[in-house]
Design an enzyme around this catalytic site. Structure first.
Site, mmCIF file in Angstrom:
data_model
loop_
_atom_site.group_PDB
_atom_site.id
_atom_site.type_symbol
_atom_site.label_atom_id
_atom_site.label_comp_id
_atom_site.label_asym_id
_atom_site.label_seq_id
_atom_site.Cartn_x
_atom_site.Cartn_y
_atom_site.Cartn_z
ATOM 1 N N GLU A 296 0.809 -1.209 0.000
ATOM 2 C CA GLU A 296 0.000 0.000 0.000
ATOM 3 C C GLU A 296 0.846 1.265 0.000
ATOM 4 O O GLU A 296 0.412 2.321 -0.465
ATOM 5 C CB GLU A 296 -0.924 -0.012 1.221
ATOM 6 C CG GLU A 296 -2.166 0.839 1.049
ATOM 7 C CD GLU A 296 -3.219 0.529 2.096
ATOM 8 O OE1 GLU A 296 -4.254 -0.053 1.720
ATOM 9 O OE2 GLU A 296 -3.004 0.856 3.280
ATOM 10 N N HIS A 317 8.709 -26.415 1.071
ATOM 11 C CA HIS A 317 8.141 -27.599 0.427
ATOM 12 C C HIS A 317 6.981 -27.255 -0.499
ATOM 13 O O HIS A 317 6.404 -28.159 -1.104
ATOM 14 C CB HIS A 317 7.682 -28.597 1.499
ATOM 15 C CG HIS A 317 8.792 -29.131 2.330
ATOM 16 N ND1 HIS A 317 9.491 -30.283 2.012
ATOM 17 C CD2 HIS A 317 9.366 -28.656 3.463
ATOM 18 C CE1 HIS A 317 10.432 -30.503 2.919
ATOM 19 N NE2 HIS A 317 10.377 -29.524 3.817
ATOM 20 N N LYS A 430 -13.083 2.045 -2.149
ATOM 21 C CA LYS A 430 -14.077 2.365 -1.118
ATOM 22 C C LYS A 430 -15.236 3.163 -1.697
ATOM 23 O O LYS A 430 -16.408 2.905 -1.385
ATOM 24 C CB LYS A 430 -13.422 3.149 0.018
ATOM 25 C CG LYS A 430 -12.489 2.335 0.907
ATOM 26 C CD LYS A 430 -11.921 3.216 2.006
ATOM 27 C CE LYS A 430 -10.999 2.432 2.928
ATOM 28 N NZ LYS A 430 -10.435 3.302 4.001
#
Length: 461
Positions: A296, A317, A430
């Site tokens: 951000e 792994h 938003k």
């Protein structure tokens, strides 16, 4: 408490060990000294003008007594503590909890938790998770902490309204404000107005401190105090590395050196992904916090690098094959713990000869050798890696880690020529969400995207 500080080891980013084609030479770094000095000077000036408010949080002690007082009441009166927040309002406190408390905290007896309540983080608005959480909580025994700097974060506000209704429904006639705390802007926003109107205990996010840089403010300090974390030591840890990360000498400033190296590896070596790989289960949530901080702060104007989170040894792994022999676009940042308090050992092979080499070896030693093997395999393949080591996992050490990495992000922002404190992309998201949900004042945003919401059926199989 150890007086040691965090250590940044970048040997395997240097040409001496990685080779001239893959690594950076010392001479090249020396050439950055004038610019490094200018960057530090620029930061100090911004700090003096109040443009880097996060950097002074370690010295803000005015609210500590009130924070500790409320935390003491929560610890004595409630068995459950639910933290409502998302992004920077949650990742920092969550990182502190998982790093500094038992991995099995909520399963321990109240006595083993030293009086701390069970801790729950309600971040996502997934209805299954929300329902499952409410099903195991007793309202009379539950305290709700609500965190939103803007005071209007839709996810957090929705959860707050839900939990407040839940409290009022099950505790008729009781003043449910005693079960609530709100952390938000000091003066503006819906949550600020609501807290003042209802007389709910509240704390302020200091002006100029963005959510992802707020963990050393009441956003992180209040829940940490409820958890039993020494918040004074947390702040002292951050303050202890302040002179280091504000030093004008590149070779003495670990935050500045890391920022320069990460930038050079992206610009000159094509390393567009930064893999954050803690070698401790307890630091995985800290890796999530740093992932947001990096993404951000820097992802703007087509710039920055993509943070990828892995866990040692688990992801040796599952992802290491790709890191070593896949696209050559990754730089690895290991986060290590210098000393573990628990040191169980492997018993004998119990009659299996092939296992005897493990007899008596400590799991802390095994974890350390796992990281070393990963580091050496990467170096052999000319893949760059570096490590940030905290001496031990305590409040002082976490304060150091937090502030060092915040400063890495700030210096990297200067190199990429972006503002590390804003988030225009998130704000756009938003506004679109508010428009879709019908929030007053955001109708235009909803109408603007509505044509794109009509997906043709021919592209669905």
């Amino acid at each position: 408490m150890s007086a040691e500080r965090v250590r940044f080891d970048f040997n395997y980013l240097m040409a001496d060990l990685l080779g001239p084609e893959a690594g950076i030479t010392r001479d090249a770094l020396d050439g950055w000294q004038p610019r490094a000095k200018e960057m530090v000077t620029r930061f100090k000036r911004a700090r003096e003008r109040g443009g880097a408010a996060f950097a002074d949080l370690a010295y803000k002690r005015e609210e500590l007594s009130r924070i500790n007082e409320l935390a003491g009441r929560v610890r004595s009166e409630y068995k459950n503590f639910v933290h409502l927040g998302i992004g920077g309002s949650s990742l920092g406190p969550k990182a502190l909890h998982l790093a500094l408390n038992s991995p099995c905290h909520n399963l321990l007896s109240p006595e083993s938790r030293a009086g701390a309540p069970r801790i729950f983080f309600a971040e996502n608005v997934d209805p299954d998770t929300l329902t499952a959480l409410v099903d195991i909580l007793e309202p009379a025994e539950t305290f709700i902490n609500v965190v939103s700097k803007s005071g209007g974060t839709v996810e957090t506000v929705s959860q707050f309204l839900y939990f407040r209704h839940w409290l009022k429904k099950h505790l008729p006639g009781e003043d449910v404000s005693r079960h609530l705390a709100i952390i938000t802007d000091a003066q503006k926003g819906e949550l600020r107005r609501f807290a003042d109107q209802e007389g709910i205990t509240s704390f302020a996010v200091p002006p100029g401190v963005e959510g992802r840089y707020s963990v050393l403010s009441p956003v992180g300090l209040f829940p940490a105090a409820v958890m039993g974390i020494d918040i004074d030591q947390l702040l002292q840890g951050a303050a202890s590395v302040d002179p280091v990360v504000c030093c004008e000498q590149l070779w003495e400033n670990m935050a500045l050196m890391a920022a320069v190296l990460f930038y050079l590896y992206q610009q000159e070596r094509g390393k567009s992904q930064l893999v954050i790989m803690p070698y401790s289960d307890r630091l995985y949530a800290f890796g999530q916090w740093f992932r947001q901080l990096w993404a951000e702060s820097l992802g703007k104007n087509g710039r920055g690098t993509t943070p990828v989170l892995a866990l040692g040894t688990v992801d040796q792994h599952s992802q290491f094959q790709l890191y070593l022999e896949g696209p050559r676009d990754k730089l690895i940042l290991f986060i290590k713990v210098g000393s573990f308090p628990a040191r169980p050992r492997v018993p004998s092979g119990q009659g299996v000869e092939g296992f005897d080499y493990l007899k008596g070896r400590g799991f802390d030693e095994l974890l350390d050798q796992e990281q070393k093997a990963t580091e050496l395999a990467l170096a052999q393949g000319q893949c760059g890696s570096c490590s940030l080591t905290v001496p031990e996992l305590n409040a002082h050490g976490m304060g150091q880690l937090i502030f060092v990495l915040e400063m890495v992000a700030v210096y990297a922002g200067m190199l990429y020529q972006v503002n590390p404190f804003d988030q225009p992309g998130v704000e756009k998201l938003k506004r679109i969400l508010y428009g879709l949900m019908g929030r007053p004042g955001y109708r235009a945003e909803g109408e603007e995207v509505s044509p794109r919401d009509k997906k043709p059926g021919r592209y669905v199989i």
